[in-house]
Write a protein that holds these residues in place. Sequence first.
Motif, PDB file in Angstrom:
ATOM      1  N   SER A 184      -4.318   1.575  -4.196  1.00 55.80           N
ATOM      2  CA  SER A 184      -5.486   1.800  -3.500  1.00 55.80           C
ATOM      3  C   SER A 184      -5.650   0.410  -2.697  1.00 55.80           C
ATOM      4  O   SER A 184      -4.946  -0.425  -2.601  1.00 55.80           O
ATOM      5  CB  SER A 184      -6.622   1.907  -4.290  1.00 55.80           C
ATOM      6  OG  SER A 184      -7.137   0.742  -4.733  1.00 55.80           O
ATOM      7  N   LEU A 185      -6.591   0.780  -1.583  1.00 54.15           N
ATOM      8  CA  LEU A 185      -6.651  -0.389  -0.463  1.00 54.15           C
ATOM      9  C   LEU A 185      -7.342  -1.600  -1.223  1.00 54.15           C
ATOM     10  O   LEU A 185      -6.939  -2.664  -0.827  1.00 54.15           O
ATOM     11  CB  LEU A 185      -7.536   0.179   0.775  1.00 54.15           C
ATOM     12  CG  LEU A 185      -6.842   1.305   1.516  1.00 54.15           C
ATOM     13  CD1 LEU A 185      -7.877   1.684   2.535  1.00 54.15           C
ATOM     14  CD2 LEU A 185      -5.707   0.515   2.306  1.00 54.15           C
ATOM     15  N   ARG A 186      -8.260  -1.367  -2.243  1.00 55.09           N
ATOM     16  CA  ARG A 186      -9.112  -2.360  -2.846  1.00 55.09           C
ATOM     17  C   ARG A 186      -7.834  -2.985  -3.817  1.00 55.09           C
ATOM     18  O   ARG A 186      -7.921  -4.237  -3.983  1.00 55.09           O
ATOM     19  CB  ARG A 186     -10.054  -1.979  -3.828  1.00 55.09           C
ATOM     20  CG  ARG A 186     -11.045  -1.231  -2.798  1.00 55.09           C
ATOM     21  CD  ARG A 186     -12.560  -1.581  -3.412  1.00 55.09           C
ATOM     22  NE  ARG A 186     -13.589  -0.785  -2.523  1.00 55.09           N
ATOM     23  CZ  ARG A 186     -14.079  -1.328  -1.664  1.00 55.09           C
ATOM     24  NH1 ARG A 186     -13.705  -2.619  -1.200  1.00 55.09           N
ATOM     25  NH2 ARG A 186     -15.117  -0.315  -0.920  1.00 55.09           N
ATOM     26  N   GLU A 187      -7.008  -2.431  -4.386  1.00 59.76           N
ATOM     27  CA  GLU A 187      -5.831  -3.154  -5.087  1.00 59.76           C
ATOM     28  C   GLU A 187      -5.132  -3.968  -4.469  1.00 59.76           C
ATOM     29  O   GLU A 187      -4.667  -5.106  -4.655  1.00 59.76           O
ATOM     30  CB  GLU A 187      -5.056  -2.013  -5.883  1.00 59.76           C
ATOM     31  CG  GLU A 187      -5.820  -1.255  -7.063  1.00 59.76           C
ATOM     32  CD  GLU A 187      -4.822  -0.201  -7.494  1.00 59.76           C
ATOM     33  OE1 GLU A 187      -5.399   0.107  -8.926  1.00 59.76           O
ATOM     34  OE2 GLU A 187      -4.020   0.570  -6.840  1.00 59.76           O
ATOM     35  N   GLU A 228      -6.070  -5.263  -1.541  1.00 53.98           N
ATOM     36  CA  GLU A 228      -7.044  -6.519  -1.090  1.00 53.98           C
ATOM     37  C   GLU A 228      -7.143  -7.474  -2.268  1.00 53.98           C
ATOM     38  O   GLU A 228      -6.943  -8.712  -2.219  1.00 53.98           O
ATOM     39  CB  GLU A 228      -8.494  -6.020  -0.885  1.00 53.98           C
ATOM     40  CG  GLU A 228      -9.488  -7.015  -0.692  1.00 53.98           C
ATOM     41  CD  GLU A 228     -10.948  -6.307  -0.662  1.00 53.98           C
ATOM     42  OE1 GLU A 228     -11.751  -7.258  -0.284  1.00 53.98           O
ATOM     43  OE2 GLU A 228     -11.221  -5.358  -0.829  1.00 53.98           O
ATOM     44  N   GLU A 229      -7.184  -6.952  -3.637  1.00 50.96           N
ATOM     45  CA  GLU A 229      -7.166  -7.990  -4.770  1.00 50.96           C
ATOM     46  C   GLU A 229      -5.794  -8.701  -4.890  1.00 50.96           C
ATOM     47  O   GLU A 229      -5.770  -9.864  -5.289  1.00 50.96           O
ATOM     48  CB  GLU A 229      -7.351  -7.214  -5.986  1.00 50.96           C
ATOM     49  CG  GLU A 229      -8.810  -6.630  -6.054  1.00 50.96           C
ATOM     50  CD  GLU A 229      -9.021  -5.856  -7.511  1.00 50.96           C
ATOM     51  OE1 GLU A 229      -8.219  -5.774  -7.934  1.00 50.96           O
ATOM     52  OE2 GLU A 229     -10.139  -5.220  -7.387  1.00 50.96           O
ATOM     53  N   ASP A 245      -7.211 -13.780   1.969  1.00 49.80           N
ATOM     54  CA  ASP A 245      -8.647 -13.238   2.072  1.00 49.80           C
ATOM     55  C   ASP A 245      -8.539 -12.118   3.233  1.00 49.80           C
ATOM     56  O   ASP A 245      -8.890 -12.569   4.317  1.00 49.80           O
ATOM     57  CB  ASP A 245      -9.885 -14.100   2.330  1.00 49.80           C
ATOM     58  CG  ASP A 245     -11.071 -13.413   1.812  1.00 49.80           C
ATOM     59  OD1 ASP A 245     -10.985 -12.495   1.482  1.00 49.80           O
ATOM     60  OD2 ASP A 245     -12.093 -14.211   2.296  1.00 49.80           O
ATOM     61  N   ARG A 303      -6.605  -0.877   5.800  1.00 52.51           N
ATOM     62  CA  ARG A 303      -6.380   0.612   6.205  1.00 52.51           C
ATOM     63  C   ARG A 303      -6.037   0.522   7.681  1.00 52.51           C
ATOM     64  O   ARG A 303      -5.213   1.274   8.301  1.00 52.51           O
ATOM     65  CB  ARG A 303      -7.680   0.938   5.993  1.00 52.51           C
ATOM     66  CG  ARG A 303      -7.594   2.778   6.176  1.00 52.51           C
ATOM     67  CD  ARG A 303      -9.222   3.254   6.207  1.00 52.51           C
ATOM     68  NE  ARG A 303      -9.897   2.767   7.339  1.00 52.51           N
ATOM     69  CZ  ARG A 303      -9.970   3.182   8.653  1.00 52.51           C
ATOM     70  NH1 ARG A 303      -9.130   4.194   8.927  1.00 52.51           N
ATOM     71  NH2 ARG A 303     -10.654   2.676   9.521  1.00 52.51           N
ATOM     72  N   SER A 343      -9.751  -8.067   4.226  1.00 54.09           N
ATOM     73  CA  SER A 343     -10.654  -6.751   3.573  1.00 54.09           C
ATOM     74  C   SER A 343      -9.688  -5.715   3.398  1.00 54.09           C
ATOM     75  O   SER A 343      -8.670  -5.439   4.079  1.00 54.09           O
ATOM     76  CB  SER A 343     -11.640  -6.593   4.347  1.00 54.09           C
ATOM     77  OG  SER A 343     -11.423  -5.912   5.556  1.00 54.09           O
ATOM     78  N   CYS A 344     -10.275  -4.605   2.512  1.00 59.31           N
ATOM     79  CA  CYS A 344      -9.500  -3.395   2.349  1.00 59.31           C
ATOM     80  C   CYS A 344      -9.444  -2.597   3.666  1.00 59.31           C
ATOM     81  O   CYS A 344      -8.683  -1.942   3.882  1.00 59.31           O
ATOM     82  CB  CYS A 344      -9.742  -2.692   1.388  1.00 59.31           C
ATOM     83  SG  CYS A 344     -11.722  -2.134   1.307  1.00 59.31           S
ATOM     84  N   GLU A 345     -10.698  -2.598   4.670  1.00 56.89           N
ATOM     85  CA  GLU A 345     -10.757  -1.891   5.795  1.00 56.89           C
ATOM     86  C   GLU A 345      -9.658  -2.495   6.688  1.00 56.89           C
ATOM     87  O   GLU A 345      -9.136  -1.825   7.543  1.00 56.89           O
ATOM     88  CB  GLU A 345     -12.268  -2.295   6.287  1.00 56.89           C
ATOM     89  CG  GLU A 345     -12.272  -1.440   7.653  1.00 56.89           C
ATOM     90  CD  GLU A 345     -12.162   0.124   7.573  1.00 56.89           C
ATOM     91  OE1 GLU A 345     -11.822   0.558   8.484  1.00 56.89           O
ATOM     92  OE2 GLU A 345     -12.355   0.647   6.482  1.00 56.89           O
ATOM     93  N   TYR A 351       0.785  -1.235  -0.096  1.00 57.90           N
ATOM     94  CA  TYR A 351      -0.017  -0.056   0.257  1.00 57.90           C
ATOM     95  C   TYR A 351       0.922   1.129   0.200  1.00 57.90           C
ATOM     96  O   TYR A 351       0.473   2.106  -0.797  1.00 57.90           O
ATOM     97  CB  TYR A 351      -0.821  -0.144   1.197  1.00 57.90           C
ATOM     98  CG  TYR A 351      -1.784   1.308   1.433  1.00 57.90           C
ATOM     99  CD1 TYR A 351      -2.757   1.383   0.599  1.00 57.90           C
ATOM    100  CD2 TYR A 351      -1.765   2.401   2.302  1.00 57.90           C
ATOM    101  CE1 TYR A 351      -3.729   2.571   0.789  1.00 57.90           C
ATOM    102  CE2 TYR A 351      -2.202   3.300   2.430  1.00 57.90           C
ATOM    103  CZ  TYR A 351      -3.406   3.480   1.504  1.00 57.90           C
ATOM    104  OH  TYR A 351      -4.051   4.710   1.460  1.00 57.90           O
TER     105      TYR A 351
END
Length: 113
Positions: A31-34, A36-37, A45, A52, A47-49, A25
């Motif tokens: 991004s946090l979603r990237e 996560e992916e 597995d 963060r 989460s983006c949260e 990150y």
Amino acid sequence: MTQPSISYKRHRFPPEIIAHAVWLYVRFNLSLREVEEMMLERGIDVSCETVRRWTRKLGSLIARNLRRRQARPGDVWHLDDVVVKIAGRSFRLWRAVDQDGVVLDGECQIFCV
């Protein structure tokens, strides 16, 4: 003065996974979603949260440890610069490196000719 060590107590994931997610990150400006992916592609597995929260809690400590491990610059430095004209404006680009090729500093300055 002693530096506080990183405590991974009460975390579900191993320290290596947490450090890697925070590093992804921060280092690559993802991004946090990237993140996560990318972790999901590796079979983790998360989460983006969660990423963060890890970054907020442990990011500065991990960055401090990485900076501490970074090699010190050498005693011989080389400076390279070039002037580029773009849309009528002149830009001076320069970069300083040591004898091992480690970038010490780089900057772009705008000036009028």
